[in-house]
Design a protein around this motif. Structure first.
Motif, short mmCIF file in Angstrom:
data_model
loop_
_atom_site.label_atom_id
_atom_site.label_comp_id
_atom_site.label_asym_id
_atom_site.label_seq_id
_atom_site.Cartn_x
_atom_site.Cartn_y
_atom_site.Cartn_z
N SER A 43 56.76 63.64 68.34
CA SER A 43 55.78 63.88 69.43
C SER A 43 56.16 65.43 69.93
O SER A 43 54.99 65.92 70.41
CB SER A 43 55.91 62.91 70.60
OG SER A 43 57.38 62.73 70.80
N ILE A 44 57.26 65.86 69.95
CA ILE A 44 57.32 67.29 70.49
C ILE A 44 57.06 68.28 69.36
O ILE A 44 56.51 69.31 69.74
CB ILE A 44 58.93 67.40 70.72
CG1 ILE A 44 59.46 66.62 72.05
CG2 ILE A 44 59.25 68.92 70.83
CD1 ILE A 44 58.74 66.99 73.31
N VAL A 47 53.40 68.63 69.68
CA VAL A 47 53.00 69.59 70.63
C VAL A 47 53.21 70.93 70.35
O VAL A 47 52.45 71.86 71.00
CB VAL A 47 53.93 69.15 71.95
CG1 VAL A 47 53.54 70.23 73.14
CG2 VAL A 47 53.64 67.56 72.39
N MET A 48 54.32 71.34 69.56
CA MET A 48 54.58 72.63 69.27
C MET A 48 53.53 73.28 68.39
O MET A 48 53.11 74.39 68.54
CB MET A 48 55.95 72.94 68.77
CG MET A 48 57.03 72.79 69.96
SD MET A 48 56.87 73.82 71.24
CE MET A 48 57.50 75.56 70.62
N TYR A 50 50.31 72.32 68.38
CA TYR A 50 49.14 72.77 69.37
C TYR A 50 49.49 73.93 70.17
O TYR A 50 48.52 74.62 70.68
CB TYR A 50 48.74 71.69 70.37
CG TYR A 50 47.96 70.43 69.72
CD1 TYR A 50 48.53 69.15 69.16
CD2 TYR A 50 46.66 70.36 69.32
CE1 TYR A 50 47.88 68.02 68.42
CE2 TYR A 50 46.05 69.57 68.32
CZ TYR A 50 46.61 68.21 68.13
OH TYR A 50 45.92 67.43 67.61
N VAL A 51 50.65 73.97 70.56
CA VAL A 51 50.95 75.16 71.50
C VAL A 51 50.63 76.67 70.60
O VAL A 51 50.17 77.58 70.89
CB VAL A 51 52.32 75.24 71.94
CG1 VAL A 51 52.74 76.44 72.47
CG2 VAL A 51 52.51 74.19 72.86
N GLU A 52 51.13 76.47 69.12
CA GLU A 52 50.85 77.40 68.28
C GLU A 52 49.64 77.61 68.07
O GLU A 52 49.06 78.95 67.91
CB GLU A 52 51.83 77.27 66.94
CG GLU A 52 51.58 78.39 66.18
CD GLU A 52 52.34 79.74 66.73
OE1 GLU A 52 53.42 79.39 67.41
OE2 GLU A 52 52.13 80.60 66.56
N LEU A 68 43.66 62.14 69.73
CA LEU A 68 44.37 63.15 68.88
C LEU A 68 44.99 62.08 67.78
O LEU A 68 45.51 62.55 67.15
CB LEU A 68 45.19 63.75 69.54
CG LEU A 68 44.68 64.63 70.58
CD1 LEU A 68 45.87 65.73 71.51
CD2 LEU A 68 43.64 65.72 69.94
N VAL B 108 49.17 74.38 77.63
CA VAL B 108 47.94 74.46 76.55
C VAL B 108 47.76 73.04 76.11
O VAL B 108 47.07 72.83 74.87
CB VAL B 108 48.16 75.44 75.47
CG1 VAL B 108 48.12 76.92 76.28
CG2 VAL B 108 49.45 75.30 74.86
N GLN B 114 53.58 64.39 77.58
CA GLN B 114 54.12 65.67 76.84
C GLN B 114 53.32 66.76 77.59
O GLN B 114 52.05 66.65 78.00
CB GLN B 114 54.06 66.00 75.48
CG GLN B 114 55.17 65.12 74.90
CD GLN B 114 54.77 64.02 74.10
OE1 GLN B 114 53.89 63.44 73.98
NE2 GLN B 114 55.83 63.19 73.56
N ALA B 134 57.59 72.93 74.53
CA ALA B 134 56.99 71.50 74.73
C ALA B 134 58.07 70.64 75.52
O ALA B 134 59.39 70.88 75.19
CB ALA B 134 57.03 71.00 73.16
#
Lengths: 95, 144
Positions: A43-44, A47-48, A50-52, A68, B108, B114, B134
């Motif tokens: 899950s983390i 998230v990274m 989507y951040v990227e 999602l 974002v 999360q 994150a």
């Protein structure tokens, strides 16, 4: 032709982003594989990704109502990014 | 929730609190400032490296601003700690004490458990570091 090249380039870039997030080579990630079930993306990690996407493409936060959980593969993510780019007029945040 | 409420909810305390003041905020962005003084314990412990601020500390500053924003706009439940799951930093210029570092953070990605954020840390109007991260909510079952 240009649109075809852009789509391929987008897939390639998304593929690279996912591989980076998973600390894998792109050759180790089948674009249609389920990243969570087949490759243990957690899950983390997603998230990274989507951040990227926000950093690389300038696309906004995923809509709260968006499901999602149906986005499972590199191809799915590419379609998601393409949709977000189209919705935002193709905003692209070049670093 | 007010800024003071959000700051009061932070689990960090000096010398591991890297937010002095929130300068501005919207529902997805925040700018907060911290002054790294020469007598700060971390600076003093790093004096043999020219009073430079460790990159890990700048990343922590970014994570704390993200947490404040998440608290301000109730992106996470009240009194719920967040754990950093991943942090990436790119350090463009060294930061030396004494310096005021403004951290501009945008959330974002946010779902119930999360938060994903990106930050730029500025000194004197120039970006010194870029951070991506994150965080996930610490669940009661995970707390000691």
């Amino acid at each position: 032709m240009k649109q075809h090249v852009n789509a391929a380039t987008l897939l390639e870039k998304v593929h690279e982003i996912v591989a980076e997030a998973m600390d894998l080579e792109t050759s180790e990630i089948d674009p249609i594989a389920d990243l969570f079930e087949d490759l243990a993306l957690d899950s983390i990690g997603i998230v990274m990704v989507y951040v990227e996407f926000s950093v690389e493409f300038g696309i906004p936060e995923p809509p709260r109502e968006a499901d999602l959980s149906i986005i499972r593969s590199v191809e799915d993510l590419t379609q998601y990014v393409a949709g977000q780019l189209a919705a935002t007029g193709g905003a692209h945040d070049n670093r | 929730m007010t800024i003071d409420d959000a700051l009061a909810e932070l689990p960090q305390e000096p010398p591991f609190l890297f937010v002095d003041k929130v300068l501005e905020h919207t529902d997805l962005t925040i700018a907060a400032i911290f002054s790294y003084e020469l007598d700060h314990p971390i600076v003093m412990a790093h004096r043999n490296v020219g009073n430079s601020i460790p990159g890990a500390v700048l990343m922590e500053q970014a994570a704390q601003t993200a947490l404040i924003l998440a608290k301000l706009y109730t992106l996470v439940p009240a009194e719920t700690p967040l754990l950093v799951g991943a942090l990436q930093g790119k350090f463009l210029r060294p930061v030396f004490a004494p310096s005021q570092v403004i951290c501009r953070t945008a959330i974002v990605y946010s779902r119930s458990a999360q938060i994903g954020f990106k930050s730029e840390l500025e000194v004197g109007g120039e970006v010194s570091a870029q951070v991506k991260g994150a965080c996930s909510i610490l669940r009661a079952s995970e707390a000691k």
